[in-house]
Design an enzyme around this catalytic site. Structure first.
Site, PDB file in Angstrom:
ATOM      1  N   PRO A  27      42.770  45.201  45.452  1.00  0.00           N
ATOM      2  CA  PRO A  27      41.317  45.230  45.612  1.00  0.00           C
ATOM      3  C   PRO A  27      40.868  43.927  46.259  1.00  0.00           C
ATOM      4  O   PRO A  27      41.290  42.851  45.826  1.00  0.00           O
ATOM      5  CB  PRO A  27      40.797  45.328  44.171  1.00  0.00           C
ATOM      6  CG  PRO A  27      41.921  44.902  43.297  1.00  0.00           C
ATOM      7  CD  PRO A  27      43.192  45.116  44.055  1.00  0.00           C
ATOM      8  N   MET A  28      40.049  44.018  47.299  1.00  0.00           N
ATOM      9  CA  MET A  28      39.526  42.797  47.931  1.00  0.00           C
ATOM     10  C   MET A  28      38.080  43.029  48.338  1.00  0.00           C
ATOM     11  O   MET A  28      37.795  43.890  49.176  1.00  0.00           O
ATOM     12  CB  MET A  28      40.377  42.421  49.156  1.00  0.00           C
ATOM     13  CG  MET A  28      41.749  41.874  48.814  1.00  0.00           C
ATOM     14  SD  MET A  28      42.694  41.370  50.269  1.00  0.00           S
ATOM     15  CE  MET A  28      43.217  42.935  50.940  1.00  0.00           C
ATOM     16  N   MET A  29      37.197  42.233  47.733  1.00  0.00           N
ATOM     17  CA  MET A  29      35.772  42.334  48.041  1.00  0.00           C
ATOM     18  C   MET A  29      35.570  42.107  49.526  1.00  0.00           C
ATOM     19  O   MET A  29      36.170  41.195  50.102  1.00  0.00           O
ATOM     20  CB  MET A  29      34.975  41.235  47.320  1.00  0.00           C
ATOM     21  CG  MET A  29      34.946  41.340  45.821  1.00  0.00           C
ATOM     22  SD  MET A  29      34.037  42.753  45.243  1.00  0.00           S
ATOM     23  CE  MET A  29      32.387  42.198  45.445  1.00  0.00           C
ATOM     24  N   GLN A  80      38.596  49.839  41.018  1.00  0.00           N
ATOM     25  CA  GLN A  80      38.567  48.638  40.177  1.00  0.00           C
ATOM     26  C   GLN A  80      37.147  48.384  39.694  1.00  0.00           C
ATOM     27  O   GLN A  80      36.203  48.362  40.495  1.00  0.00           O
ATOM     28  CB  GLN A  80      39.050  47.396  40.914  1.00  0.00           C
ATOM     29  CG  GLN A  80      39.146  46.240  39.907  1.00  0.00           C
ATOM     30  CD  GLN A  80      39.472  44.899  40.507  1.00  0.00           C
ATOM     31  OE1 GLN A  80      38.710  44.379  41.315  1.00  0.00           O
ATOM     32  NE2 GLN A  80      40.599  44.333  40.123  1.00  0.00           N
ATOM     33  N   CYS A 110      39.562  37.898  38.343  1.00  0.00           N
ATOM     34  CA  CYS A 110      38.756  37.262  39.387  1.00  0.00           C
ATOM     35  C   CYS A 110      38.076  36.002  38.845  1.00  0.00           C
ATOM     36  O   CYS A 110      37.401  36.052  37.816  1.00  0.00           O
ATOM     37  CB  CYS A 110      37.715  38.248  39.901  1.00  0.00           C
ATOM     38  SG  CYS A 110      36.710  37.528  41.188  1.00  0.00           S
ATOM     39  N   LYS A 149      44.192  44.329  35.880  1.00  0.00           N
ATOM     40  CA  LYS A 149      44.687  43.322  36.827  1.00  0.00           C
ATOM     41  C   LYS A 149      44.299  41.962  36.270  1.00  0.00           C
ATOM     42  O   LYS A 149      43.121  41.721  35.979  1.00  0.00           O
ATOM     43  CB  LYS A 149      44.074  43.537  38.210  1.00  0.00           C
ATOM     44  CG  LYS A 149      44.543  42.527  39.254  1.00  0.00           C
ATOM     45  CD  LYS A 149      44.145  42.986  40.654  1.00  0.00           C
ATOM     46  CE  LYS A 149      44.591  42.024  41.737  1.00  0.00           C
ATOM     47  NZ  LYS A 149      43.676  40.897  41.914  1.00  0.00           N
ATOM     48  N   GLY A 222      50.589  38.493  44.432  1.00  0.00           N
ATOM     49  CA  GLY A 222      50.432  37.080  44.790  1.00  0.00           C
ATOM     50  C   GLY A 222      51.512  36.615  45.742  1.00  0.00           C
ATOM     51  O   GLY A 222      52.700  36.650  45.403  1.00  0.00           O
ATOM     52  N   GLY A 223      51.095  36.249  46.961  1.00  0.00           N
ATOM     53  CA  GLY A 223      52.020  35.619  47.908  1.00  0.00           C
ATOM     54  C   GLY A 223      53.033  36.548  48.550  1.00  0.00           C
ATOM     55  O   GLY A 223      53.982  36.074  49.174  1.00  0.00           O
ATOM     56  N   ARG A 244      46.241  39.810  50.894  1.00  0.00           N
ATOM     57  CA  ARG A 244      45.900  39.270  52.212  1.00  0.00           C
ATOM     58  C   ARG A 244      46.813  39.754  53.329  1.00  0.00           C
ATOM     59  O   ARG A 244      46.355  39.988  54.457  1.00  0.00           O
ATOM     60  CB  ARG A 244      45.892  37.734  52.146  1.00  0.00           C
ATOM     61  CG  ARG A 244      44.704  37.208  51.373  1.00  0.00           C
ATOM     62  CD  ARG A 244      44.894  35.786  50.938  1.00  0.00           C
ATOM     63  NE  ARG A 244      45.873  35.673  49.864  1.00  0.00           N
ATOM     64  CZ  ARG A 244      46.155  34.544  49.224  1.00  0.00           C
ATOM     65  NH1 ARG A 244      45.537  33.436  49.570  1.00  0.00           N
ATOM     66  NH2 ARG A 244      47.043  34.524  48.250  1.00  0.00           N
TER      67      ARG A 244
HETATM   68  C1  LIG Z   1      38.719  38.407  50.421  1.00  0.00           C
HETATM   69  C2  LIG Z   1      39.331  38.674  49.074  1.00  0.00           C
HETATM   70  C3  LIG Z   1      38.620  39.398  48.133  1.00  0.00           C
HETATM   71  C4  LIG Z   1      39.182  39.677  46.875  1.00  0.00           C
HETATM   72  N1  LIG Z   1      38.497  40.474  45.991  1.00  0.00           N
HETATM   73  C5  LIG Z   1      39.099  40.853  44.824  1.00  0.00           C
HETATM   74  C6  LIG Z   1      38.499  41.817  43.961  1.00  0.00           C
HETATM   75  O1  LIG Z   1      37.443  42.397  44.244  1.00  0.00           O
HETATM   76  N2  LIG Z   1      39.143  42.109  42.797  1.00  0.00           N
HETATM   77  C7  LIG Z   1      40.343  41.530  42.454  1.00  0.00           C
HETATM   78  O2  LIG Z   1      40.900  41.835  41.396  1.00  0.00           O
HETATM   79  N3  LIG Z   1      40.936  40.639  43.270  1.00  0.00           N
HETATM   80  C8  LIG Z   1      40.355  40.309  44.442  1.00  0.00           C
HETATM   81  N4  LIG Z   1      40.999  39.467  45.301  1.00  0.00           N
HETATM   82  C9  LIG Z   1      42.335  38.939  44.930  1.00  0.00           C
HETATM   83  C10 LIG Z   1      43.437  39.875  45.462  1.00  0.00           C
HETATM   84  O3  LIG Z   1      43.338  41.152  44.900  1.00  0.00           O
HETATM   85  C11 LIG Z   1      44.830  39.293  45.162  1.00  0.00           C
HETATM   86  O4  LIG Z   1      44.980  39.215  43.770  1.00  0.00           O
HETATM   87  C12 LIG Z   1      45.029  37.902  45.747  1.00  0.00           C
HETATM   88  O5  LIG Z   1      44.587  37.836  47.084  1.00  0.00           O
HETATM   89  C13 LIG Z   1      46.508  37.497  45.683  1.00  0.00           C
HETATM   90  O6  LIG Z   1      47.308  38.419  46.393  1.00  0.00           O
HETATM   91  P1  LIG Z   1      47.843  38.116  47.895  1.00  0.00           P
HETATM   92  O7  LIG Z   1      48.562  36.799  47.850  1.00  0.00           O
HETATM   93  O8  LIG Z   1      48.755  39.261  48.212  1.00  0.00           O
HETATM   94  O9  LIG Z   1      46.645  38.046  48.778  1.00  0.00           O
HETATM   95  C14 LIG Z   1      40.463  39.183  46.552  1.00  0.00           C
HETATM   96  C15 LIG Z   1      41.177  38.457  47.524  1.00  0.00           C
HETATM   97  C16 LIG Z   1      40.624  38.214  48.771  1.00  0.00           C
HETATM   98  C17 LIG Z   1      41.431  37.458  49.809  1.00  0.00           C
END
Ligand SMILES: Cc1cc2nc3c(=O)[nH]c(=O)nc-3n(C[C@H](O)[C@H](O)[C@H](O)COP(=O)(O)O)c2cc1C
Length: 334
Positions: A27-29, A80, A110, A149, A222-223, A244
């Site tokens: 999930p990513m806002m 979510q 978050c 999460k 993560g990562g 990401r």
């Molecule tokens: C722009 C953005 C928005 C995010 N929004 C949420 C969200 O709405 N809910 C959530 O649980 N995590 C959110 N995250 C965190 C991601 O879900 C994830 O846990 C975090 O980026 C680490 O994973 P990654 O290294 O694969 O990016 C967001 C991350 C980014 C970059």
């Protein structure tokens, strides 16, 4: 009558859903909106997609249609939610039972001020009883799988015991799946962006959770940047969640399904989608965003991005854009 607890019900549950979708997009806002999910579903059928976090108040006091419109073409999609008020569970369960979301995920990871001030997100880790109560009520009122999460710790609460206590409260009350962002959250002093980069990743701590809670599905997040990372982590975990890297390199997911899929075909379909949506008044800038990184890592990616910027500001035909995609795909650009 035989009493079956929520955690026993989980074991009775069919595991197909989890086995079919070990890989998911986080999930990513402001990222994983229905347009991005539309694109990703064109690229992969074997990846579970998540919505952005949706505050339960906007579901209870707003309209769920806003979040479900496109769902039938994107399934399976997990929702979510940000929730901290147990009293809202009956209402939310009723509304969600009429939707196609495949899973309800509770955001306990978050660290943003807005989310933490609303008393949900990472700060919920400090209140395992409350999270347990929410899960218990949700589990009793809906048929959908419940997942959480979370981070591996928060501020100075970063011991194994603290994490295990939190997870025990989730699983005991009916959470079937825990997604661990394998770094802790620091609520004071770090921005959400910094909280995704500065606290070190600790996959070993996440692995220890898998060892301890082996009956629960444990996904790691993560990562994770490449499919090699994915394959390595799937040796230990039931699943992985990618954030990401999905936004920055969406085409990577085309290799997950083991089916040849043409990038031009995906672009063609997505441009049709843009055409239809822009007729309904959606902004081209928003509709173009998901395909911005579609040529990530290959020659022509820069030209593609520049062109998308120009196209969203000018009234040019989408077929011109498609012709550019053909050129890039065939490496005809200098
Ligand atoms: C722009 C953005 C928005 C995010 N929004 C949420 C969200 O709405 N809910 C959530 O649980 N995590 C959110 N995250 C965190 C991601 O879900 C994830 O846990 C975090 O980026 C680490 O994973 P990654 O290294 O694969 O990016 C967001 C991350 C980014 C970059």
């Amino acid at each position: 009558m035989l009493h079956i607890s929520n955690s026993e019900k989980n074991q009775v549950n069919n595991n197909t859903y989890y086995n079919d979708f070990p890989i998911s997009i986080a999930p990513m806002m402001d990222r994983t909106d229905s347009h991005f999910r539309k694109l990703m579903r064109l690229i992969t059928k074997k990846t579970l997609l998540y919505t952005e976090m949706i505050n339960v108040n906007s579901i209870v006091y707003g309209s769920i249609e806003r979040f479900t419109n496109e769902c039938n073409t994107e399934e399976p999609v997990a929702l979510q939610i940000g929730i901290s008020d147990t009293k809202l569970v009956p209402k939310i369960s009723k509304i969600l039972s009429n939707t196609n979301f495949s899973e309800i995920n509770i955001n306990c990871g978050c660290p943003s001020n807005k989310v933490v001030n609303g008393n949900f997100g990472a700060s919920m880790m400090k209140n395992p009883e409350l999270v347990g109560n929410i899960i218990y009520s949700l589990k009793n009122l809906t048929d959908k799988p419940i997942s959480v999460k979370t981070r591996i710790g928060i501020d100075n609460y970063d011991s194994k015991e603290f994490l295990y206590k939190f997870i025990r409260s989730c699983t005991k009350n009916g959470a079937e799946k825990i997604i661990l962002h394998a770094r802790k959250a620091i609520l004071k002093g770090l921005s959400p962006h910094e909280n995704r980069n500065i606290p070190p990743l600790n996959y070993d701590r996440a692995k220890s959770v898998k060892d301890k809670f082996h009956n629960c599905k444990i996904y790691v997040n993560g990562g994770i940047k490449t499919l090699e990372d994915v394959n390595l982590l799937l040796n230990y975990f039931d699943g992985v969640m990618i954030g990401r890297a999905a936004w920055n390199a969406p085409w990577m997911f085309s290799k997950i399904d083991n089916n040849y899929i043409s990038r031009l075909n995906v672009i063609d379909n997505y441009l049709d989608y843009i055409e239809n949506k822009s007729k309904l008044g959606y902004s081209k800038t928003v509709l173009f965003r998901p395909i911005f990184n579609l040529f990530h890592g290959i020659k022509g990616s820069k030209v593609w991005k520049q062109s998308l910027n120009n196209f969203s500001n000018e009234h040019r035909s989408l077929s011109e854009l498609f012709n550019l995609a053909i050129k890039i795909e065939n490496s005809k650009l200098p």
